[in-house]
Design an enzyme around this catalytic site. Structure first.
Site, PDB file in Angstrom:
ATOM      1  N   HIS A 180       0.823  -1.209   0.000  1.00 61.65           N
ATOM      2  CA  HIS A 180       0.000   0.000   0.000  1.00 61.65           C
ATOM      3  C   HIS A 180       0.860   1.262   0.000  1.00 61.65           C
ATOM      4  O   HIS A 180       0.648   2.167  -0.812  1.00 61.65           O
ATOM      5  CB  HIS A 180      -0.907  -0.009   1.233  1.00 61.65           C
ATOM      6  CG  HIS A 180      -1.861   1.132   1.281  1.00 61.65           C
ATOM      7  ND1 HIS A 180      -3.088   1.114   0.653  1.00 61.65           N
ATOM      8  CD2 HIS A 180      -1.765   2.357   1.865  1.00 61.65           C
ATOM      9  CE1 HIS A 180      -3.707   2.257   0.857  1.00 61.65           C
ATOM     10  NE2 HIS A 180      -2.930   3.039   1.594  1.00 61.65           N
ATOM     11  N   HIS A 196       3.070   6.092  -1.823  1.00 61.24           N
ATOM     12  CA  HIS A 196       3.734   7.223  -1.177  1.00 61.24           C
ATOM     13  C   HIS A 196       5.256   7.130  -1.267  1.00 61.24           C
ATOM     14  O   HIS A 196       5.948   7.570  -0.345  1.00 61.24           O
ATOM     15  CB  HIS A 196       3.301   7.312   0.290  1.00 61.24           C
ATOM     16  CG  HIS A 196       1.834   7.521   0.476  1.00 61.24           C
ATOM     17  ND1 HIS A 196       1.216   8.722   0.173  1.00 61.24           N
ATOM     18  CD2 HIS A 196       0.850   6.687   0.901  1.00 61.24           C
ATOM     19  CE1 HIS A 196      -0.080   8.616   0.418  1.00 61.24           C
ATOM     20  NE2 HIS A 196      -0.323   7.395   0.851  1.00 61.24           N
ATOM     21  N   LYS A 241      -4.832  10.390  -8.702  1.00 58.79           N
ATOM     22  CA  LYS A 241      -4.678  10.601  -7.258  1.00 58.79           C
ATOM     23  C   LYS A 241      -4.763  12.108  -7.043  1.00 58.79           C
ATOM     24  O   LYS A 241      -3.821  12.843  -7.361  1.00 58.79           O
ATOM     25  CB  LYS A 241      -3.328  10.067  -6.780  1.00 58.79           C
ATOM     26  CG  LYS A 241      -3.056  10.277  -5.290  1.00 58.79           C
ATOM     27  CD  LYS A 241      -3.294   9.012  -4.512  1.00 58.79           C
ATOM     28  CE  LYS A 241      -2.873   9.162  -3.062  1.00 58.79           C
ATOM     29  NZ  LYS A 241      -3.203   7.996  -2.249  1.00 58.79           N
TER      30      LYS A 241
END
Length: 313
Positions: A180, A196, A241
């Site tokens: 993730h 990220h 995003k």
């Protein structure tokens, strides 16, 4: 009269403290240990010398799930990266090998091969050999959050970052903290969740799977090419995003160490800590998924010591 004045003063104090309650105080202890880790991060890439970014324009508002977006950056975010240096860093080269081990779409069960298990173990071994993770381990042992036994600490890191779990109901084991945060996932084909990490961002941008749309920041806070945290907007495999965030140039072990400490030093499902690292003030957000990591990311509040100048006026 004096009593009335004190009463008014007390009410004013309560009112002002209420205004400040929405903004948590800087966690000085964590800021101190994180700056120590920052100084120990010898595998961090140096802006301009090792890589060059072009932040370009400020990105506009986009609704979550919408793929209609105006591009405020005609060029890639990364205009240059010293790949030879990047791939000669042991933790990074082993990190890169993990990036293709996952199914992008939520709801699709992960199948872990023997080779992939070996890659994960080799990566964790390399991370544990760095001064960054050694110092993080020492700190966590001093706080009673980790065993001094290296093998047990490695198992703890594996549980936090690599244990597979269900992120969506009624599906197989389709996610993990590592996938993730560092790799990224898509939900229902309309939403990017996680993602990220700057190395994954660069590699996906280079392979044209990702398109940088511009930076996100407060009106007066324009990012520089030497900023080590960015809030940004991008599309990945055609999905947008609206606002993402990532450290830039840092090593995988630095990011893992930071978020592991926040994860283990708190028990709430969702934790946000305010810290100052180098010249940046940021929030570090960590959300748990049982005994594993659900998500973790930095949220840049100010860079280039602007927060210091702001409060010194």
């Amino acid at each position: 009269m004096a009593a009335r004045f004190c009463g008014v003063l007390a009410l004013l104090t309560v009112f002002l403290s209420g205004l400040n309650a929405s903004r948590p105080a800087v966690n000085q202890e964590l800021s101190n240990i994180f700056n120590e880790l920052w100084r120990l991060d010898v595998n961090r890439m140096t802006p301009v010398t090792d890589y060059t970014i072009s932040v370009q324009g400020r990105a506009g508002f986009v609704n979550q799930g919408s793929n209609v977006v105006q591009d405020h950056a005609s060029q890639p975010l990364f205009s240059n990266v010293n790949e030879n240096k990047l791939k000669n860093i042991t933790t990074v080269s082993r990190f890169i090998k993990l990036l293709d081990n996952y199914e992008r779409s939520l709801g699709t069960s992960e199948r872990v091969t023997t080779e992939e298990l070996t890659e994960t173990n080799l990566f964790l071994d390399a991370v544990l050999e760095t001064d960054v993770m050694k110092r993080a381990h020492k700190y966590l042992v001093s706080k009673g959050q980790s065993s001094s036994n290296l093998g047990l600490f490695k198992s703890q890191l594996h549980l936090i970052w690599f244990k597979l779990y269900h992120r969506q109901r009624n599906t197989g084991l389709d996610s993990s903290g590592f996938e993730h945060v560092f790799v990224g996932e898509t939900k229902s084909g309309t939403e990017i969740i996680g993602f990220h990490n700057w190395i994954q961002f660069y590699l996906q941008e280079k392979s044209t799977h990702l398109d940088y749309k511009g930076y996100k920041a407060r009106e007066r806070d324009i990012p520089d090419q030497d900023d080590h945290v960015l809030n940004l907007q991008f599309s990945w495999h055609g999905t947008v995003k609206p606002v993402g965030s990532a450290f830039i140039g840092t090593s995988p072990e630095f990011e893992m160490a930071l978020f592991t400490i926040v994860f283990l030093m708190n028990t709430e499902r969702s934790t946000t800590v305010l810290v100052n690292i180098d010249q940046c003030q940021m929030e570090l957000v960590v959300i748990r998924h049982g005994r594993s990591l659900g998500t973790a990311y930095p949220k840049l509040l100010s860079s280039n010591n602007r927060h210091v100048r702001q409060y010194s006026h």
